[in-house]
Write an enzyme that holds these catalytic residues in place. Structure first.
Site, mmCIF file in Angstrom:
data_model
loop_
_atom_site.group_PDB
_atom_site.id
_atom_site.type_symbol
_atom_site.label_atom_id
_atom_site.label_comp_id
_atom_site.label_asym_id
_atom_site.label_seq_id
_atom_site.Cartn_x
_atom_site.Cartn_y
_atom_site.Cartn_z
ATOM 1 N N LYS A 185 0.848 -1.183 0.000
ATOM 2 C CA LYS A 185 0.000 0.000 0.000
ATOM 3 C C LYS A 185 0.888 1.238 0.000
ATOM 4 O O LYS A 185 1.694 1.436 0.909
ATOM 5 C CB LYS A 185 -0.875 -0.015 1.251
ATOM 6 C CG LYS A 185 -1.731 1.216 1.370
ATOM 7 C CD LYS A 185 -2.765 1.025 2.434
ATOM 8 C CE LYS A 185 -3.589 2.266 2.589
ATOM 9 N NZ LYS A 185 -4.596 2.103 3.616
ATOM 10 N N LYS A 208 0.910 9.892 5.647
ATOM 11 C CA LYS A 208 1.061 8.506 6.093
ATOM 12 C C LYS A 208 2.359 7.896 5.582
ATOM 13 O O LYS A 208 2.492 6.688 5.525
ATOM 14 C CB LYS A 208 -0.153 7.704 5.623
ATOM 15 C CG LYS A 208 -1.474 8.239 6.150
ATOM 16 C CD LYS A 208 -2.616 7.269 5.957
ATOM 17 C CE LYS A 208 -3.896 7.780 6.596
ATOM 18 N NZ LYS A 208 -4.984 6.804 6.512
ATOM 19 N N GLU A 224 7.437 -6.776 1.462
ATOM 20 C CA GLU A 224 6.215 -6.627 2.277
ATOM 21 C C GLU A 224 5.252 -7.788 2.019
ATOM 22 O O GLU A 224 4.683 -8.353 2.956
ATOM 23 C CB GLU A 224 5.494 -5.310 1.933
ATOM 24 C CG GLU A 224 6.243 -4.045 2.317
ATOM 25 C CD GLU A 224 6.092 -3.682 3.792
ATOM 26 O OE1 GLU A 224 5.387 -4.412 4.526
ATOM 27 O OE2 GLU A 224 6.686 -2.674 4.213
ATOM 28 N N LYS A 239 -2.271 -1.401 -3.861
ATOM 29 C CA LYS A 239 -3.111 -0.210 -3.808
ATOM 30 C C LYS A 239 -2.241 1.027 -3.892
ATOM 31 O O LYS A 239 -1.228 1.077 -3.184
ATOM 32 C CB LYS A 239 -3.846 -0.251 -2.474
ATOM 33 C CG LYS A 239 -4.800 0.862 -2.227
ATOM 34 C CD LYS A 239 -5.436 0.625 -0.897
ATOM 35 C CE LYS A 239 -6.113 1.903 -0.495
ATOM 36 N NZ LYS A 239 -6.311 2.021 0.882
ATOM 37 N N TYR A 304 -15.180 0.873 -7.337
ATOM 38 C CA TYR A 304 -16.481 1.537 -7.184
ATOM 39 C C TYR A 304 -17.322 1.379 -8.460
ATOM 40 O O TYR A 304 -18.504 1.662 -8.451
ATOM 41 C CB TYR A 304 -16.289 3.029 -6.875
ATOM 42 C CG TYR A 304 -15.499 3.307 -5.612
ATOM 43 C CD1 TYR A 304 -16.135 3.397 -4.375
ATOM 44 C CD2 TYR A 304 -14.111 3.470 -5.642
ATOM 45 C CE1 TYR A 304 -15.416 3.647 -3.213
ATOM 46 C CE2 TYR A 304 -13.380 3.718 -4.491
ATOM 47 C CZ TYR A 304 -14.034 3.806 -3.271
ATOM 48 O OH TYR A 304 -13.320 4.031 -2.125
HETATM 49 C C1 PBG Z 1 -7.104 3.270 5.101
HETATM 50 C C2 PBG Z 1 -7.750 3.076 3.788
HETATM 51 C C3 PBG Z 1 -7.641 4.005 2.730
HETATM 52 C C4 PBG Z 1 -8.390 3.480 1.657
HETATM 53 C C5 PBG Z 1 -8.942 2.257 2.066
HETATM 54 N N1 PBG Z 1 -8.526 2.012 3.392
HETATM 55 C C6 PBG Z 1 -7.000 5.324 2.618
HETATM 56 C C7 PBG Z 1 -5.808 5.743 3.341
HETATM 57 O O1 PBG Z 1 -4.819 5.016 3.427
HETATM 58 O O2 PBG Z 1 -5.859 6.855 3.849
HETATM 59 C C8 PBG Z 1 -8.514 4.179 0.335
HETATM 60 C C9 PBG Z 1 -9.576 3.752 -0.576
HETATM 61 C C10 PBG Z 1 -9.825 4.662 -1.718
HETATM 62 O O3 PBG Z 1 -9.111 5.670 -1.946
HETATM 63 O O4 PBG Z 1 -10.775 4.376 -2.458
HETATM 64 N N2 PBG Z 1 -7.283 2.370 6.081
#
Ligand code: PBG
Length: 316
Positions: A185, A208, A224, A239, A304
């Site tokens: 991520k 973050k 990871e 992601k 989505y």
């Molecule tokens: C965080 C989380 C995020 C998303 C899903 N779970 C965002 C982040 O790391 O701030 C993002 C999903 C999206 O952008 O559609 N636990």
């Protein structure tokens, strides 16, 4: 090349079985509330979530991933509401599994929807405390498993959380609950509209980058993912999605595990905005993006766009 021979030699196909529909849940009275930065995506309440699950079942979408928009009055520095067995998500999971048991339910194991600072962990003096966070995440995973979640998805990127969650699930006899780890991520600008949707955008202090990955790195993603698999992840996720397909391909080649990508909110918003403006052929671009995920090695995509894609596949 003619259509029949193009179909015959096609290396990849898009199927409804590739779809995980991402849905935003809120505790409001209103059935649907629009999210300005995600046109076409609405925050739904539990009643409407059940309708969406029925729609997923009828369309043949295998699973929903549900994300909570928590009322700010339930947020605090520790994200305590994440450990409430009668919080929004556990109640919703129970209701959906009862009404529509044939649709898989995936929920994040994450603190950020519940913390008043919007981070994914316990924050002290500006630093995220790894071990304190992991303890909370494994308690949270048990609550979600108890509520009936089919897949728990740790989305925080703390070190050692998959192992801790796996152990907690085994200890409490939830061996059927799968773990889909947000293994690679990235600290990404593409999450912007999501933070609007779940209400963490204004609260988030700092970024973050101390726990999410640097977009400059690719070998690190393999490390990871390797750790998460050895700690007991059943499925791994990358992601954001489209900008990181090289990572998907490397992971799939290296580990041959069920591998998913999250077409995140910013990716959705960009395609949608251009589509609404008539600048691109939206349907064509969405289906092309799905094909790109498949070509890169994805077994499925969190998106989505899922119900629209399923409808188009039905019509074709
Ligand atoms: C965080 C989380 C995020 C998303 C899903 N779970 C965002 C982040 O790391 O701030 C993002 C999903 C999206 O952008 O559609 N636990």
């Amino acid at each position: 090349m003619q259509d029949w021979s193009r179909r015959l030699v096609a290396e990849n196909t898009i199927s409804k079985n590739d779809l995980i529909w991402t849905v935003i849940l809120s505790d409001g009275d209103k059935d649907r509330v629009t999210v300005p930065s995600l046109p076409g995506v609405e925050r739904v309440n539990i009643k409407t979530l059940i309708k969406e699950a029925e729609r997923a079942r009828d369309l043949g979408i295998p699973a929903l991933a549900v994300f909570p928009n928590i009322n700010p009055k339930f947020k605090d520095t520790l994200g305590s509401e994440a450990l409430n067995p009668n919080g929004l998500i556990p109640i919703a999971v129970r209701a959906v599994k009862k009404a529509v048991p044939e649709v898989g339910i995936i929920v994040d194991v994450a603190l950020d929807p519940y913390t008043d600072h919007g981070h994914d962990g316990v924050l002290k003096d500006g630093i995220i405390l790894n071990d304190e966070t992991i303890k909370r995440l494994s308690d949270c995973a048990i609550i979600l498993a108890e509520a009936g979640a089919d897949i728990v998805a740790p989305s925080d990127m703390m070190d050692g959380r998959v192992g801790a969650i796996r152990k907690a699930l085994e200890d409490q006899n939830y061996s059927q609950t799968l773990i889909m780890s947000y293994a690679a991520k990235y600290a990404s600008g593409f999450y912007g509209p999501y933070r609007d949707a779940i209400g963490t955008a204004t609260a988030l202090t700092g970024d973050k980058r101390t726990y999410q990955m640097d977009p400059a790195n690719s070998n690190e993603a393999l490390r990871e993912v390797g750790m998460d698999i050895s700690e007991g992840a059943d499925m791994v996720m990358v992601k954001p999605g489209l900008p990181y397909l090289d990572i998907v391909r490397r992971i799939k080649d290296e580990f041959a595990m069920p591998t998913y990508a999250f077409q995140v909110s910013g990716e959705y918003a960009m395609i949608r905005a251009a589509g609404l403006n008539g600048w691109i052929d939206e349907k064509r671009v969405i289906l092309e993006s799905m094909m790109a995920f498949k070509r890169a090695g994805c077994d499925g995509v969190l998106t989505y766009f899922a119900p629209r894609i399923a409808e188009w596949l039905d019509a074709s």
